[in-house]
Design a protein around this motif. Structure first.
Motif, PDB file in Angstrom:
ATOM      1  N   VAL A  46       0.844  -1.205   0.000  1.00  0.00           N
ATOM      2  CA  VAL A  46       0.000   0.000   0.000  1.00  0.00           C
ATOM      3  C   VAL A  46       0.877   1.253   0.000  1.00  0.00           C
ATOM      4  N   ILE A  47       1.934   1.227   0.810  1.00  0.00           N
ATOM      5  CA  ILE A  47       2.859   2.364   0.858  1.00  0.00           C
ATOM      6  C   ILE A  47       3.540   2.554  -0.497  1.00  0.00           C
ATOM      7  N   MET A  48       3.918   1.445  -1.124  1.00  0.00           N
ATOM      8  CA  MET A  48       4.552   1.526  -2.445  1.00  0.00           C
ATOM      9  C   MET A  48       3.589   2.101  -3.484  1.00  0.00           C
ATOM     10  N   ILE A  49       2.305   1.757  -3.380  1.00  0.00           N
ATOM     11  CA  ILE A  49       1.306   2.291  -4.312  1.00  0.00           C
ATOM     12  C   ILE A  49       1.156   3.802  -4.116  1.00  0.00           C
ATOM     13  N   ILE A  50       1.093   4.227  -2.834  1.00  0.00           N
ATOM     14  CA  ILE A  50       0.997   5.662  -2.540  1.00  0.00           C
ATOM     15  C   ILE A  50       2.206   6.406  -3.093  1.00  0.00           C
ATOM     16  N   LEU A  51       3.388   5.833  -2.866  1.00  0.00           N
ATOM     17  CA  LEU A  51       4.615   6.439  -3.376  1.00  0.00           C
ATOM     18  C   LEU A  51       4.612   6.485  -4.903  1.00  0.00           C
ATOM     19  N   GLY A  52       4.133   5.401  -5.523  1.00  0.00           N
ATOM     20  CA  GLY A  52       4.059   5.360  -6.989  1.00  0.00           C
ATOM     21  C   GLY A  52       3.103   6.398  -7.548  1.00  0.00           C
ATOM     22  N   LEU A  53       1.961   6.572  -6.879  1.00  0.00           N
ATOM     23  CA  LEU A  53       0.994   7.588  -7.330  1.00  0.00           C
ATOM     24  C   LEU A  53       1.588   8.991  -7.233  1.00  0.00           C
ATOM     25  N   GLY A  54       2.313   9.248  -6.146  1.00  0.00           N
ATOM     26  CA  GLY A  54       2.952  10.554  -5.992  1.00  0.00           C
ATOM     27  C   GLY A  54       3.969  10.820  -7.078  1.00  0.00           C
ATOM     28  N   VAL A  55       4.779   9.806  -7.359  1.00  0.00           N
ATOM     29  CA  VAL A  55       5.782   9.945  -8.427  1.00  0.00           C
ATOM     30  C   VAL A  55       5.099  10.111  -9.780  1.00  0.00           C
ATOM     31  N   GLY A  56       3.998   9.357  -9.998  1.00  0.00           N
ATOM     32  CA  GLY A  56       3.269   9.449 -11.270  1.00  0.00           C
ATOM     33  C   GLY A  56       2.700  10.842 -11.495  1.00  0.00           C
ATOM     34  N   VAL A  57       2.108  11.431 -10.455  1.00  0.00           N
ATOM     35  CA  VAL A  57       1.573  12.793 -10.578  1.00  0.00           C
ATOM     36  C   VAL A  57       2.687  13.785 -10.877  1.00  0.00           C
ATOM     37  N   LEU A  58       3.830  13.610 -10.215  1.00  0.00           N
ATOM     38  CA  LEU A  58       4.975  14.510 -10.433  1.00  0.00           C
ATOM     39  C   LEU A  58       5.486  14.401 -11.873  1.00  0.00           C
ATOM     40  N   VAL A  59       5.587  13.176 -12.370  1.00  0.00           N
ATOM     41  CA  VAL A  59       6.079  12.971 -13.747  1.00  0.00           C
ATOM     42  C   VAL A  59       5.089  13.526 -14.761  1.00  0.00           C
ATOM     43  N   ALA A  60       3.783  13.188 -14.564  1.00  0.00           N
ATOM     44  CA  ALA A  60       2.765  13.622 -15.524  1.00  0.00           C
ATOM     45  C   ALA A  60       2.544  15.133 -15.488  1.00  0.00           C
ATOM     46  N   GLY A  61       2.662  15.732 -14.297  1.00  0.00           N
ATOM     47  CA  GLY A  61       2.344  17.153 -14.172  1.00  0.00           C
ATOM     48  C   GLY A  61       3.502  18.086 -14.418  1.00  0.00           C
ATOM     49  N   VAL A  62       4.759  17.604 -14.191  1.00  0.00           N
ATOM     50  CA  VAL A  62       5.902  18.517 -14.291  1.00  0.00           C
ATOM     51  C   VAL A  62       6.963  18.006 -15.267  1.00  0.00           C
ATOM     52  N   LEU A  63       7.449  16.817 -15.015  1.00  0.00           N
ATOM     53  CA  LEU A  63       8.603  16.338 -15.794  1.00  0.00           C
ATOM     54  C   LEU A  63       8.268  16.079 -17.260  1.00  0.00           C
ATOM     55  N   MET A  64       7.098  15.488 -17.544  1.00  0.00           N
ATOM     56  CA  MET A  64       6.724  15.213 -18.936  1.00  0.00           C
ATOM     57  C   MET A  64       6.537  16.503 -19.743  1.00  0.00           C
ATOM     58  N   PRO A  65       5.810  17.511 -19.213  1.00  0.00           N
ATOM     59  CA  PRO A  65       5.696  18.772 -19.978  1.00  0.00           C
ATOM     60  C   PRO A  65       7.063  19.415 -20.233  1.00  0.00           C
ATOM     61  N   ILE A  66       7.955  19.373 -19.218  1.00  0.00           N
ATOM     62  CA  ILE A  66       9.297  19.942 -19.418  1.00  0.00           C
ATOM     63  C   ILE A  66      10.041  19.187 -20.492  1.00  0.00           C
ATOM     64  N   TYR A  67       9.924  17.840 -20.478  1.00  0.00           N
ATOM     65  CA  TYR A  67      10.586  17.007 -21.488  1.00  0.00           C
ATOM     66  C   TYR A  67      10.036  17.286 -22.870  1.00  0.00           C
ATOM     67  N   ASN A  68       8.704  17.437 -22.979  1.00  0.00           N
ATOM     68  CA  ASN A  68       8.080  17.729 -24.274  1.00  0.00           C
ATOM     69  C   ASN A  68       8.532  19.073 -24.816  1.00  0.00           C
ATOM     70  N   MET A  69       8.618  20.070 -23.929  1.00  0.00           N
ATOM     71  CA  MET A  69       9.067  21.395 -24.364  1.00  0.00           C
ATOM     72  C   MET A  69      10.514  21.348 -24.833  1.00  0.00           C
ATOM     73  N   ALA A  70      11.332  20.592 -24.108  1.00  0.00           N
ATOM     74  CA  ALA A  70      12.750  20.476 -24.504  1.00  0.00           C
ATOM     75  C   ALA A  70      12.862  19.785 -25.855  1.00  0.00           C
ATOM     76  N   SER A  71      12.031  18.758 -26.098  1.00  0.00           N
ATOM     77  CA  SER A  71      12.074  18.029 -27.365  1.00  0.00           C
ATOM     78  C   SER A  71      11.601  18.905 -28.514  1.00  0.00           C
ATOM     79  N   THR A  72      10.548  19.711 -28.260  1.00  0.00           N
ATOM     80  CA  THR A  72      10.006  20.586 -29.293  1.00  0.00           C
ATOM     81  C   THR A  72      10.999  21.680 -29.687  1.00  0.00           C
ATOM     82  N   SER A  73      11.623  22.260 -28.658  1.00  0.00           N
ATOM     83  CA  SER A  73      12.597  23.319 -28.921  1.00  0.00           C
ATOM     84  C   SER A  73      13.835  22.789 -29.628  1.00  0.00           C
ATOM     85  N   GLY A  74      14.160  21.469 -29.368  1.00  0.00           N
ATOM     86  CA  GLY A  74      15.322  20.863 -30.000  1.00  0.00           C
ATOM     87  C   GLY A  74      15.049  20.602 -31.453  1.00  0.00           C
TER      88      GLY A  74
END
Length: 402
Positions: free
Chosen positions: A374-402
């Motif tokens: 259960v703790i691992m699932i909570i941790l995974g959800l937190g990481v998933g929200v962080l990746v989907a909300g911040v890291l993926m948009p930053i990665y997409n912007m970097a790829s587009t600008s490249g």
């Protein structure tokens, strides 16, 4: 509450002193049980400092077990009670317990029994303890009563230790995740979200929500923490009321998975303490009244007190408990009935206590095992929200600008 009394003993001698009790009726009962006829009784409230000061006024279970065993050894060696207590006074390491022992010595020198002297310190020597000491005094088996008390205290301590140790790891991990989350929203995410805002363009809904909350938390983090603290205090205050305590106690035994553990803990506590009191020669009605408070759950308290009413009407304990199968399963009422019919209630209850203590141990171990994924699932959800909300948009912007 403290009650200062003047009374006469069986020999007509005048005695004065102080007892601690919940109310005047309990104070009068304590004095009557110790053969004192009250001539005056005055109640005095504790000072504000005494009620609010929690420091240095506790005795660990192990220290009480050691005290009981040593006192039993000295009494069995026919050392006078006051001399025994003076010997222990020099051996006890807990400063508060030393103060309590000195107060007990002074009370005994004033003509009080050991049980009455101990009843003034209800937080250390509870109802079960003082009742068995009183029974031991009356039957001349005080040393055996103290040894038996020490054994029961050790069993209670083992059960509590198992539950606490099993829950320490999950609670520590969840607490650590909470602290990490607060630090992330305060120091890390504001820098990452500022990158997204600088780039402009449309952002996913998750990113927009994350940016909004990060801005709010960065500016009003103190308000969020204050609200959390206020909520905790409000819940604690509500639970301290009669209505809130009833709701909280009922919720504890109705929760999925955890509720079953609470039920087994209460049943083990009921069986263990009632067995101890019955074996110590305490009348069954008195024993049930004491146990109703020791269980520490208002739902079980009301059921046990209802069973007391049934006993006073001429029915058995099992009849009084049989109408509550959710709180007292049929196996409990059936075994209690067998104990009553065979005059072996204390032994049957002792076996029930051992059974439910093992059940609690097994259930808590299982719960701890389930908490890890259960703790691992909570941790995974937190990481998933962080990746989907911040890291993926930053990665997409970097790829587009490249």
């Amino acid at each position: 509450m403290k009650f200062f009394y003047n009374a006469r003993n069986k020999d007509g001698q005048t005695k004065s002193g102080m007892v601690v009790a919940q109310d005047q009726a309990r104070a009068e009962q304590l004095l009557a049980e110790n053969g004192l006829v009250i001539t005056s009784l005055e109640a005095r409230e504790d000072g504000i400092f005494d009620r609010l000061n929690p420091f240095g006024k506790s005795v660990k279970n192990k220290e009480l077990v050691m005290f009981s065993r040593q006192l039993a050894t000295l009494i069995s060696a026919r050392v006078p009670i006051i001399q025994s207590l003076r010997i222990l006074e020099g051996q006890v390491s807990n400063k508060y317990l030393v103060t309590v022992v000195r107060d007990i010595i002074a009370s005994i020198e004033n003509g009080e029994n050991l049980s009455l002297a101990m009843s003034k310190h209800e937080k250390i020597f509870g109802n079960v303890y003082t009742s068995l000491v009183r029974s031991g005094e009356a039957s001349g088996t005080l040393d055996k009563a103290l040894v038996y008390l020490a054994d029961q205290l050790e069993k209670d301590y083992e059960l509590k230790s198992k539950v606490k140790s099993s829950m320490t790891y999950p609670l520590f991990v969840l607490g650590a995740l909470g602290i990490v989350g607060i630090l992330m929203f305060k120091f890390v995410l504001p820098k990452l979200t500022s990158v997204l805002e600088e780039q402009g363009g449309s952002l996913p809904a998750v990113s927009v929500a994350l940016i909004s909350f990060t801005k709010f938390f960065d500016k009003f983090w103190w308000l969020v923490l204050l609200c959390i603290a206020g909520l905790v205090l409000a819940v604690k205050f509500y639970i301290s009321t009669e209505m809130g305590r009833n709701l909280w106690d009922r919720m504890k035994i109705k929760l999925p998975i955890i509720g079953d553990i609470f039920v087994k803990i209460y049943l083990a506590r009921f069986a263990r303490n009632l067995s101890t009191l019955v074996k110590g020669g305490i009348p069954i009605i008195k024993s049930m009244q004491i146990v109703s408070e020791i269980i520490n759950n208002t739902i079980y308290r009301d059921i046990v007190l209802g069973a007391v009413d049934s006993i006073q009407e001429g029915r058995s304990i099992s009849d009084g408990l049989a109408g509550h199968p959710a709180e007292f399963p049929p196996i409990v009422t059936q075994m209690v009935k067998v104990g009553e019919q065979t005059a072996q209630l204390d032994d049957i209850l002792g076996k029930l206590a051992v059974f439910y203590e093992k059940e609690v141990d097994t259930k808590v171990s299982t719960l701890t095992t389930l908490m890890e994924p259960v703790i691992m699932i909570i941790l995974g959800l937190g990481v998933g929200v962080l990746v989907a909300g911040v890291l993926m948009p930053i990665y997409n912007m970097a790829s587009t600008s490249g």
